[in-house]
Design an enzyme around this catalytic site. Structure first.
Site, short mmCIF file in Angstrom:
data_model
loop_
_atom_site.label_atom_id
_atom_site.label_comp_id
_atom_site.label_asym_id
_atom_site.label_seq_id
_atom_site.Cartn_x
_atom_site.Cartn_y
_atom_site.Cartn_z
N ARG A 46 -16.41 18.26 -24.34
CA ARG A 46 -16.90 18.74 -25.56
C ARG A 46 -17.80 17.84 -26.58
O ARG A 46 -18.08 18.39 -27.38
CB ARG A 46 -15.21 16.99 -26.36
CG ARG A 46 -14.48 17.25 -26.19
CD ARG A 46 -12.95 16.96 -26.70
NE ARG A 46 -13.06 15.28 -25.58
CZ ARG A 46 -12.35 14.60 -25.45
NH1 ARG A 46 -10.81 14.45 -26.19
NH2 ARG A 46 -12.45 13.03 -24.45
N LYS A 107 -2.62 17.10 -12.08
CA LYS A 107 -1.23 16.66 -11.72
C LYS A 107 0.25 17.45 -12.58
O LYS A 107 1.10 17.70 -11.75
CB LYS A 107 -0.94 14.93 -11.30
CG LYS A 107 -1.35 14.17 -11.24
CD LYS A 107 -2.93 13.63 -11.13
CE LYS A 107 -3.20 12.54 -12.24
NZ LYS A 107 -4.25 11.42 -11.35
N GLU A 131 -5.79 19.98 -4.24
CA GLU A 131 -5.96 18.95 -3.03
C GLU A 131 -6.34 17.01 -4.29
O GLU A 131 -5.28 16.67 -3.80
CB GLU A 131 -7.29 19.32 -2.50
CG GLU A 131 -7.17 17.88 -0.90
CD GLU A 131 -6.24 17.69 -0.27
OE1 GLU A 131 -4.39 17.01 -1.04
OE2 GLU A 131 -5.63 18.95 0.35
N VAL A 134 -2.91 14.83 -5.82
CA VAL A 134 -2.21 13.95 -5.12
C VAL A 134 -2.39 13.23 -4.39
O VAL A 134 -3.70 13.90 -3.45
CB VAL A 134 -1.20 15.08 -4.30
CG1 VAL A 134 -0.19 14.06 -4.19
CG2 VAL A 134 -0.34 16.39 -5.07
N GLY A 136 -5.44 11.34 -4.73
CA GLY A 136 -6.93 11.60 -4.75
C GLY A 136 -7.69 11.97 -3.05
O GLY A 136 -7.31 13.58 -3.27
N ILE A 138 -6.64 11.29 -0.55
CA ILE A 138 -6.28 11.79 0.59
C ILE A 138 -6.34 13.18 1.05
O ILE A 138 -5.63 13.42 -0.14
CB ILE A 138 -5.10 10.81 0.30
CG1 ILE A 138 -5.02 9.16 0.44
CG2 ILE A 138 -4.01 11.02 2.26
CD1 ILE A 138 -3.66 8.05 0.61
N GLY A 189 -11.06 -1.88 -15.83
CA GLY A 189 -11.04 -0.12 -15.53
C GLY A 189 -10.33 0.29 -14.33
O GLY A 189 -9.97 1.71 -14.31
N LYS A 207 3.04 13.72 -8.92
CA LYS A 207 3.01 14.15 -7.81
C LYS A 207 4.23 13.46 -6.38
O LYS A 207 3.75 14.74 -5.19
CB LYS A 207 1.88 12.93 -7.33
CG LYS A 207 0.71 12.65 -8.04
CD LYS A 207 -0.16 11.25 -7.95
CE LYS A 207 -1.55 10.84 -8.98
NZ LYS A 207 -1.93 9.25 -8.77
N GLY A 304 -10.66 7.38 -8.84
CA GLY A 304 -11.85 7.66 -8.57
C GLY A 304 -13.24 8.92 -8.55
O GLY A 304 -12.52 9.16 -7.70
N1 LIG Z 1 -10.03 9.81 -12.52
C1 LIG Z 1 -9.94 10.14 -11.19
O1 LIG Z 1 -9.99 9.07 -10.16
C2 LIG Z 1 -8.66 10.84 -11.37
C3 LIG Z 1 -7.80 10.93 -9.81
C4 LIG Z 1 -7.11 12.49 -9.38
C5 LIG Z 1 -6.80 13.30 -10.64
N2 LIG Z 1 -7.45 12.69 -11.29
C6 LIG Z 1 -6.96 13.96 -12.25
O2 LIG Z 1 -8.52 15.08 -12.87
C7 LIG Z 1 -8.29 14.95 -14.51
C8 LIG Z 1 -9.74 14.99 -14.86
O3 LIG Z 1 -9.55 12.83 -15.18
P1 LIG Z 1 -11.01 12.38 -15.57
O4 LIG Z 1 -10.25 10.99 -14.95
O5 LIG Z 1 -12.11 12.94 -15.42
O6 LIG Z 1 -11.07 12.68 -17.27
P2 LIG Z 1 -11.94 11.95 -18.02
O7 LIG Z 1 -13.20 11.25 -17.80
O8 LIG Z 1 -11.36 11.97 -19.20
O9 LIG Z 1 -12.79 13.48 -18.25
C9 LIG Z 1 -11.76 14.34 -19.01
C10 LIG Z 1 -12.90 15.76 -19.48
O10 LIG Z 1 -12.42 16.56 -20.35
C11 LIG Z 1 -14.08 16.87 -21.33
N3 LIG Z 1 -12.47 17.33 -22.38
C12 LIG Z 1 -11.67 17.55 -23.08
N4 LIG Z 1 -10.66 17.69 -24.45
C13 LIG Z 1 -11.26 18.92 -23.96
C14 LIG Z 1 -11.56 20.08 -24.45
N5 LIG Z 1 -10.45 20.45 -25.71
N6 LIG Z 1 -12.48 21.12 -24.69
C15 LIG Z 1 -13.94 20.66 -23.10
N7 LIG Z 1 -13.66 19.60 -22.59
C16 LIG Z 1 -13.05 18.48 -23.42
C17 LIG Z 1 -14.08 15.56 -22.11
O11 LIG Z 1 -15.16 16.14 -22.42
P3 LIG Z 1 -16.18 15.03 -22.68
O12 LIG Z 1 -16.91 14.16 -22.38
O13 LIG Z 1 -17.48 15.53 -23.80
O14 LIG Z 1 -15.47 13.66 -23.98
C18 LIG Z 1 -14.53 15.08 -20.36
O15 LIG Z 1 -15.66 15.15 -19.95
C19 LIG Z 1 -7.16 15.22 -14.57
O16 LIG Z 1 -5.90 15.51 -14.61
C20 LIG Z 1 -6.40 13.88 -14.14
O17 LIG Z 1 -5.38 13.63 -13.89
C21 LIG Z 1 -8.74 12.51 -12.11
#
Ligand SMILES: NC(=O)c1ccc[n+]([C@@H]2O[C@H](COP(=O)([O-])OP(=O)(O)OC[C@H]3O[C@@H](n4cnc5c(N)ncnc54)[C@H](OP(=O)(O)O)[C@@H]3O)[C@@H](O)[C@H]2O)c1
Length: 430
Positions: A46, A107, A131, A134, A136, A138, A189, A207, A304
């Site tokens: 964004r 997921k 991968e 589900v 993370g 693993i 966090g 998951k 993470g």
């Molecule tokens: N965090 C984890 O540990 C983890 C683990 C496993 C799976 N996941 C999955 O991985 C995915 C991402 O998670 P995350 O934790 O990385 O999320 P996050 O930190 O909230 O990052 C989301 C990203 O998407 C961007 N975004 C949001 N809306 C947008 C839009 N309309 N147009 C363009 N970009 C947009 C945001 O932009 P800005 O930065 O500019 O705001 C940000 O860079 C999710 O599906 C989550 O379930 C996460």
């Protein structure tokens, strides 16, 4: 040198920035493993100016991730935005329609639209890899689709949400209440500002629905998952569990039953001797049981930047090496539509905690409600007096059917001498 694999990344948050970091720092290793370099060609998020801890100056920037999915010069589109619908879904659909491979960590998207997206990927002749969605870091998708490919899977279960496991572990160690531990986890966090998806079991259910499809070769059925969270687990429950030789874990469990699939996510009491009882803190664990291999156990970090990027890039490596397997292990057209088996038919032992008035006859009334449903008690703990004349009573039942247990609990709840709704936790033999 062979042509580089060109990658466009949509979403540069925790996982997106972690993925860029890994691709940069492990670049030489990845090139050696794949026999070709990786080149990030385009990125989208964004806010272009946000400091992400990694440089994005050298990549083509797109304000519109959906436009990037079809328009950028890329072999692979990596979706790391999140959410089951909206932009993330549009990015994946557009990339597949444009004949690009897709890697996602999403997921929610895969649990709700996985079957249709798998079909779209096959129609386009590209990979849809997930991968990271589900558990993370693993590699459970790879383990089940490839390592266990020779087996008929009997059951899969696990600790699929690190936030819940962290909260339950801390509650046990510190004796503190759910709300207090959650507030601290948010400050550190480990938990989202809106924790509902995690603590109400929805994230684990997403998951589990994905794992179920891989395990049993069926369409992804998120609506078929019975889902309860951990908000009602109290320090008293944790202390009684300890006294009785159990630990309380939020588990996702899927198995075939009566020609259908039982999928459930809820707090469970598991015997303290079991390996899964000792998976603590933010760690995840999955146990997959095959008819030839028997139990296999996987443990590691479920979230993470580093662990999740590890899984995202493992999918990119597969694509770079030309390795491709149907999204849910069998071709999308062959995924079975299996009925969801309602939890009413579940059989097991139950822990029940009551707060009752300390008056004669109350235990007899509770026992009568159980007896009338043919539920027998294995153990009962009732001790002490309190100044307000309200005392806790804890029951452990022998194996019974869920529907009978629910009827008995409704009757117990209606007793004048029972001063708050009974708390029930299922005991899992595993
Ligand atoms: N965090 C984890 O540990 C983890 C683990 C496993 C799976 N996941 C999955 O991985 C995915 C991402 O998670 P995350 O934790 O990385 O999320 P996050 O930190 O909230 O990052 C989301 C990203 O998407 C961007 N975004 C949001 N809306 C947008 C839009 N309309 N147009 C363009 N970009 C947009 C945001 O932009 P800005 O930065 O500019 O705001 C940000 O860079 C999710 O599906 C989550 O379930 C996460």
């Amino acid at each position: 040198m062979t042509e580089p694999l060109k990658i466009a990344i949509a979403g540069l948050g925790t996982v997106g920035a972690g993925t860029l970091d890994l691709l940069t720092r492990n670049s030489d290793l990845l090139t050696r493993r794949c026999g070709r370099p990786f080149a990030v060609t385009a990125v989208s998020a964004r806010d272009r100016r946000r400091d992400r801890g990694v440089s994005i100056a050298e990549y083509e920037w797109h304000d519109d991730p959906v436009g990037m999915a079809a328009g950028a010069d890329a072999d692979v589109v990596v979706e790391l935005i999140g959410g089951s619908d909206g932009v993330a879904k549009a990015v994946v659909e557009r990339a597949l329609a444009a004949g690009r491979h897709v890697v996602t960590a999403n997921k929610a998207l895969m649990a709700i639209h996985g079957t249709d997206l798998a079909q779209a990927a096959e129609t386009a002749g590209v990979s849809l890899a997930y991968e990271a969605a589900v558990a993370g870091g693993i590699p459970i998708v790879k383990a089940m689709r490839e390592g266990l490919a020779a087996n008929s899977i009997v059951r899969v279960y696990g600790i699929l949400n690190g936030t819940c496991n962290y909260i339950l572990s801390d509650m046990r160690e510190s004796g503190r209440a759910f709300e207090e531990v959650l507030a601290e986890a948010q400050a550190l966090g480990y938990a989202e500002a809106d924790p509902a998806f995690d603590v109400d079991g929805v994230d684990a259910a997403h998951k589990l629905a994905i794992l179920t499809s891989i395990a049993f070769g069926c369409e992804v059925d998120f609506d078929g998952v019975h889902c309860e969270g951990i908000r009602h687990v109290s320090p008293d429950d944790i202390a009684y569990a300890d006294e009785l030789g159990y630990r309380i874990k939020l588990l996702g469990i899927a198995s075939m039953k009566d020609g259908g699939i039982e999928q459930r996510v809820h707090p469970c009491m598991v015997r303290r001797e079991l390996p899964i009882a000792h998976v603590e803190g933010v760690l995840n664990a999955v146990v997959a049981t095959g008819n030839f291999v028997e139990d296999t156990v996987y443990e590691g970090r479920g979230a993470g930047a580093g662990p999740t990027a590890s899984a995202v890039v493992a999918d990119i490596v597969d694509i770079a090496c030309g390795r491709s397997i149907p999204t849910f292990a069998v071709p999308a057209a062959d995924l079975r539509q299996l009925p969801a088996v309602p939890l009413d038919r579940h059989r097991g032992e139950y822990y029940v905690r009551l707060r009752v008035l300390d008056v004669p006859g109350v235990i007899a009334d509770v026992a009568a409600a159980l007896r009338d449903e043919r539920i027998s008690m294995e153990a009962m703990i009732q001790r002490g007096h309190s100044p307000d004349n309200i005392v806790p009573v804890v029951l452990i039942t022998h194996e019974t059917e869920e529907v009978a247990m629910m009827r008995a609990l409704a009757r117990i709840d209606a007793l004048d001498t029972v001063v708050e709704p009974p708390r029930m936790i299922r005991i899992e033999a595993l």
